[in-house]
Write a protein that holds these residues in place. Structure first.
Motif, PDB file in Angstrom:
ATOM      1  N   VAL A 308       0.849  -1.198   0.000  1.00 38.33           N
ATOM      2  CA  VAL A 308       0.000   0.000   0.000  1.00 38.33           C
ATOM      3  C   VAL A 308       0.884   1.248   0.000  1.00 38.33           C
ATOM      4  CG1 VAL A 308      -1.933   1.162   1.127  1.00 38.33           C
ATOM      5  CG2 VAL A 308      -1.665  -1.317   1.361  1.00 38.33           C
ATOM      6  N   ILE A 309       0.540   2.161  -0.901  1.00 39.86           N
ATOM      7  CA  ILE A 309       1.263   3.428  -1.039  1.00 39.86           C
ATOM      8  C   ILE A 309       0.226   4.545  -0.869  1.00 39.86           C
ATOM      9  CG2 ILE A 309       2.604   4.846  -2.675  1.00 39.86           C
ATOM     10  CD1 ILE A 309       4.086   2.385  -2.423  1.00 39.86           C
ATOM     11  N   ASP A 310       0.606   5.629  -0.244  1.00 43.69           N
ATOM     12  CA  ASP A 310      -0.308   6.767  -0.099  1.00 43.69           C
ATOM     13  C   ASP A 310      -0.161   7.670  -1.323  1.00 43.69           C
ATOM     14  OD1 ASP A 310      -1.569   9.110   0.541  1.00 43.69           O
ATOM     15  OD2 ASP A 310      -0.789   9.228   2.598  1.00 43.69           O
ATOM     16  N   LYS A 329       7.348 -13.288  -5.529  1.00 41.66           N
ATOM     17  CA  LYS A 329       6.917 -13.296  -6.928  1.00 41.66           C
ATOM     18  C   LYS A 329       5.742 -12.366  -7.194  1.00 41.66           C
ATOM     19  CE  LYS A 329       6.781 -17.221  -5.489  1.00 41.66           C
ATOM     20  NZ  LYS A 329       6.089 -18.368  -5.034  1.00 41.66           N
ATOM     21  N   LYS A 330       4.776 -12.433  -6.290  1.00 38.83           N
ATOM     22  CA  LYS A 330       3.516 -11.772  -6.628  1.00 38.83           C
ATOM     23  C   LYS A 330       3.278 -10.530  -5.779  1.00 38.83           C
ATOM     24  CE  LYS A 330       1.546 -15.896  -8.487  1.00 38.83           C
ATOM     25  NZ  LYS A 330       0.676 -17.033  -8.331  1.00 38.83           N
ATOM     26  N   VAL A 331       3.246  -9.396  -6.423  1.00 39.94           N
ATOM     27  CA  VAL A 331       3.046  -8.142  -5.694  1.00 39.94           C
ATOM     28  C   VAL A 331       1.995  -7.305  -6.414  1.00 39.94           C
ATOM     29  CG1 VAL A 331       4.107  -5.957  -5.011  1.00 39.94           C
ATOM     30  CG2 VAL A 331       5.400  -8.067  -4.791  1.00 39.94           C
ATOM     31  N   LEU A 332       1.029  -6.815  -5.660  1.00 41.30           N
ATOM     32  CA  LEU A 332       0.079  -5.865  -6.219  1.00 41.30           C
ATOM     33  C   LEU A 332       0.266  -4.543  -5.476  1.00 41.30           C
ATOM     34  CD1 LEU A 332      -2.552  -5.544  -8.034  1.00 41.30           C
ATOM     35  CD2 LEU A 332      -3.794  -5.812  -5.909  1.00 41.30           C
ATOM     36  N   ILE A 333       0.391  -3.483  -6.235  1.00 41.75           N
ATOM     37  CA  ILE A 333       0.587  -2.184  -5.582  1.00 41.75           C
ATOM     38  C   ILE A 333      -0.767  -1.482  -5.496  1.00 41.75           C
ATOM     39  CG2 ILE A 333       1.773   0.038  -5.740  1.00 41.75           C
ATOM     40  CD1 ILE A 333       3.912  -1.530  -7.440  1.00 41.75           C
ATOM     41  N   ALA A 334      -1.164  -1.136  -4.284  1.00 38.51           N
ATOM     42  CA  ALA A 334      -2.431  -0.423  -4.102  1.00 38.51           C
ATOM     43  C   ALA A 334      -2.107   1.036  -3.788  1.00 38.51           C
ATOM     44  CB  ALA A 334      -3.227  -1.055  -2.965  1.00 38.51           C
ATOM     45  N   VAL A 335      -2.418   1.913  -4.725  1.00 38.89           N
ATOM     46  CA  VAL A 335      -2.186   3.336  -4.480  1.00 38.89           C
ATOM     47  C   VAL A 335      -3.445   3.871  -3.801  1.00 38.89           C
ATOM     48  CG1 VAL A 335      -1.613   5.552  -5.525  1.00 38.89           C
ATOM     49  CG2 VAL A 335      -0.734   3.436  -6.535  1.00 38.89           C
ATOM     50  N   ASN A 336      -3.327   4.130  -2.514  1.00 34.13           N
ATOM     51  CA  ASN A 336      -4.500   4.439  -1.698  1.00 34.13           C
ATOM     52  C   ASN A 336      -4.746   5.959  -1.598  1.00 34.13           C
ATOM     53  OD1 ASN A 336      -6.666   3.856   0.042  1.00 34.13           O
ATOM     54  ND2 ASN A 336      -5.361   4.027   1.871  1.00 34.13           N
ATOM     55  N   LYS A 337      -5.882   6.297  -1.060  1.00 38.79           N
ATOM     56  CA  LYS A 337      -6.314   7.687  -0.811  1.00 38.79           C
ATOM     57  C   LYS A 337      -6.556   8.438  -2.119  1.00 38.79           C
ATOM     58  CE  LYS A 337      -3.817   7.662   3.613  1.00 38.79           C
ATOM     59  NZ  LYS A 337      -3.182   8.370   4.685  1.00 38.79           N
ATOM     60  N   ASN A 338      -7.171   7.763  -3.083  1.00 38.82           N
ATOM     61  CA  ASN A 338      -7.414   8.452  -4.360  1.00 38.82           C
ATOM     62  C   ASN A 338      -8.573   9.459  -4.282  1.00 38.82           C
ATOM     63  OD1 ASN A 338      -9.774   7.018  -4.766  1.00 38.82           O
ATOM     64  ND2 ASN A 338      -8.997   5.756  -6.467  1.00 38.82           N
ATOM     65  N   ASP A 339      -9.182   9.543  -3.077  1.00 35.62           N
ATOM     66  CA  ASP A 339     -10.191  10.602  -2.880  1.00 35.62           C
ATOM     67  C   ASP A 339      -9.513  11.952  -2.626  1.00 35.62           C
ATOM     68  OD1 ASP A 339     -10.427  10.636   0.542  1.00 35.62           O
ATOM     69  OD2 ASP A 339      -9.539   8.915  -0.467  1.00 35.62           O
ATOM     70  N   VAL A 361      -7.044   3.061  -5.339  1.00 36.91           N
ATOM     71  CA  VAL A 361      -8.200   2.834  -4.450  1.00 36.91           C
ATOM     72  C   VAL A 361      -8.370   3.957  -3.436  1.00 36.91           C
ATOM     73  CG1 VAL A 361      -8.061   0.307  -4.535  1.00 36.91           C
ATOM     74  CG2 VAL A 361      -6.808   1.531  -2.788  1.00 36.91           C
ATOM     75  N   SER A 362      -9.529   3.969  -2.835  1.00 31.47           N
ATOM     76  CA  SER A 362      -9.710   4.777  -1.637  1.00 31.47           C
ATOM     77  C   SER A 362     -10.338   3.861  -0.587  1.00 31.47           C
ATOM     78  CB  SER A 362     -10.643   5.958  -1.903  1.00 31.47           C
ATOM     79  OG  SER A 362     -11.040   6.507  -0.664  1.00 31.47           O
ATOM     80  N   ALA A 363      -9.549   3.543   0.427  1.00 26.74           N
ATOM     81  CA  ALA A 363     -10.079   2.685   1.492  1.00 26.74           C
ATOM     82  C   ALA A 363     -11.203   3.420   2.215  1.00 26.74           C
ATOM     83  CB  ALA A 363      -8.964   2.323   2.462  1.00 26.74           C
ATOM     84  N   LYS A 364     -11.127   4.756   2.161  1.00 29.94           N
ATOM     85  CA  LYS A 364     -12.116   5.553   2.882  1.00 29.94           C
ATOM     86  C   LYS A 364     -13.474   5.529   2.177  1.00 29.94           C
ATOM     87  CE  LYS A 364     -12.346  10.018   5.151  1.00 29.94           C
ATOM     88  NZ  LYS A 364     -11.658  11.297   5.283  1.00 29.94           N
TER      89      LYS A 364
END
Ligand code: GDP
Length: 458
Positions: A308-310, A329-339, A361-364
């Protein structure tokens, strides 16, 4: 290795329930039932197989009533174990069930070992070993898909395939045997090429199924996915968003998650265990450091990572170090706080890590969460459609690997022009490896290891 005695156990889980079932199997089952069971309204006469009878369980000595029950007898061979089986459906109290089991034991039954009913079913030829193992998978299945895979195996799909392969192999062995028995007619070049090709085809089929193992294992055991990132990027919020509930307390104080939180989700049939870990960063705080160490251990154990990246701030040194260093091997990058207004570009990420598995994504607000779920699933099992036969069991995989290696050796030996007798040992080994899956080649150790994993009463 097969014991002829009669076994009994409580087949339903411990605790209170509407009903509970006591199961008795073996030559003495019917005799035990008649000593402790009396039909309602004083009816008597021989019980018909596969019928349910209403009546009472009595203490044989005092004739005191213990419970009102339904009882069925399933005479061999049409029963789960292939022996005479009696099932007593009583009221589901812990005391009553133990009391009735005790009566069965006092009349000559022996307490069953874990999985002993299924072991007897296997030994009596009611199912082969891979089917017996599937029964355990079925009991343990956590999603529809895992259930479906176990049912297919229990129904004998894998066994059919292994049988067919074994037949093909035996045909090849007959050709090779002929060359050994009549050396003067040593397989001439053309025939030799045929045999090599047939062995190669067989090996190819095995290799194809071996490739499905990772797929099957993930469905059966579940995928372990670790959510990681530096403190405050929104890992706990993301876990809550994925679960659809406030499981973890979210604060704006960095470094507050110290234990690893574990939760299970179902991604369209794929069981996933999510780990929310302490933020990964350099720290002087002793307690936080312990949390960081624990996180690192989970990163290593995981099948995949969601880093997770802000997105509302630039990458920090901790972010960059994580993106560059996770050697999994397996990594998914979630760029968070897109709101929030975004300060991060994809280029910043690709400078650190070459990856196209990125989700914004926005977890919020929940934006992008279903896309993230889809991407995690794809990361684990790809987008390919399900293969017709799926290997789910490590024991089967090891046996097939052994078979594959033996066939490869045989191919090489024949290809190098050695006489036919040199491949006999390898082909035998391949045949035994296939036989081990079905249980035609087995020993008490293997059986014990398999059936000890079952619960008592199954
Ligand atoms: P963790 O330390 O990585 O587990 O981060 P938390 O989940 O505890 O979140 C840290 C802070 O970021 C909290 O104040 C959250 O409310 C906030 N936060 C998390 N996700 C989002 C998001 O998608 N958008 C916004 N605006 N804030 C978020």
């Amino acid at each position: 290795m097969y014991e002829e005695d009669t076994i009994a156990a409580i087949a339903t889980p411990p605790g209170e329930g509407g009903i509970a079932i006591i199961r008795i199997s073996g030559a003495g089952a019917e005799n035990i039932a008649t000593k402790i069971f009396a039909r309602a309204q004083g009816k008597n006469g021989k019980l018909t197989s596969h019928r349910l009878y209403h009546g009472e369980i009595h203490e044989p000595k005092s004739n005191g009533m213990v419970d009102e029950v339904l009882l069925t007898i399933m005479r061999k061979p049409r029963s789960y174990t292939g022996e005479d089986v009696v099932e007593i459906h009583c009221h589901g109290g812990a005391f009553i069930t133990r009391k009735i089991l005790g009566l069965a034991l006092s009349q000559g039954a022996r307490q069953a070992d874990p999985g002993e009913f299924t072991k007897r079913a296997f030994l009596n030829g009611k199912m082969d070993l891979s089917q017996a193992e599937a029964v355990l998978d079925l009991i343990r299945a956590r999603t529809d898909k895992a259930t479906e895979l176990a049912l297919t195996q229990a129904g004998g799909e894998l066994s059919k395939w292994v049988h067919a392969l074994r037949e093909e192999l035996i045909d090849i062995m007959v050709q090779v045997e002929a060359a050994i028995d009549f050396p003067e007619e040593e397989i001439e070049l053309l025939k030799r090429q045929d045999v090599i090709r047939n062995i190669g085809d067989l090996r190819g089929e095995i290799a194809g199924i071996l490739n499905t193992y990772e797929w099957g294992r993930l469905f059966r055991e579940g995928a372990r996915v670790c959510i990681c990132g530096r403190p405050n990027v929104g890992k706990s919020s993301l876990l809550n968003a994925l679960l659809g509930q406030e499981r973890v307390i979210v604060t704006s104080v960095p470094g507050t998650t110290r234990d690893v939180i574990e939760e299970a989700i179902n991604l369209d049939g794929l069981p996933v265990v999510l780990w929310d870990t302490a933020g990964l960063r350099e720290t002087d705080d002793h307690v936080e450091q312990m949390g960081v160490n624990l996180s690192r251990q989970h990163v290593e154990k995981a099948d995949a990572l969601v880093v997770v990246i802000d997105g509302s701030t630039r990458l920090t040194q901790d972010d960059e170090a994580l993106l560059r260093n996770v050697e999994i091997k397996k990594v998914l990058i979630a760029v968070n706080k897109n709101d929030l207004p975004q300060a991060l570009s994809l280029d910043d990420i690709s400078r650190c890590r070459d990856s196209n598995a990125i989700a914004s994504v926005s977890a919020k607000s929940g934006a992008g969460i279903s896309d993230l779920k889809k991407k995690v699933r794809e990361l684990m099992i790809g987008t390919k459609t399900e293969p017709a036969i799926v290997l789910t069991n490590l024991r089967h995989r090891n046996a097939l690997l052994r078979g594959e290696t033996a066939l490869r050796r045989a191919e090489t030996t024949l290809g190098e022009g050695y006489a036919a007798e040199f491949v006999g040992v390898d082909l035998n080994e391949a045949r035994d490896a296939l036989g081990e899956i079905l249980g035609t080649v087995t020993n008490e150790d293997i059986l014990e290891r398999i059936f000890n994993n079952f619960c008592i009463g199954k």
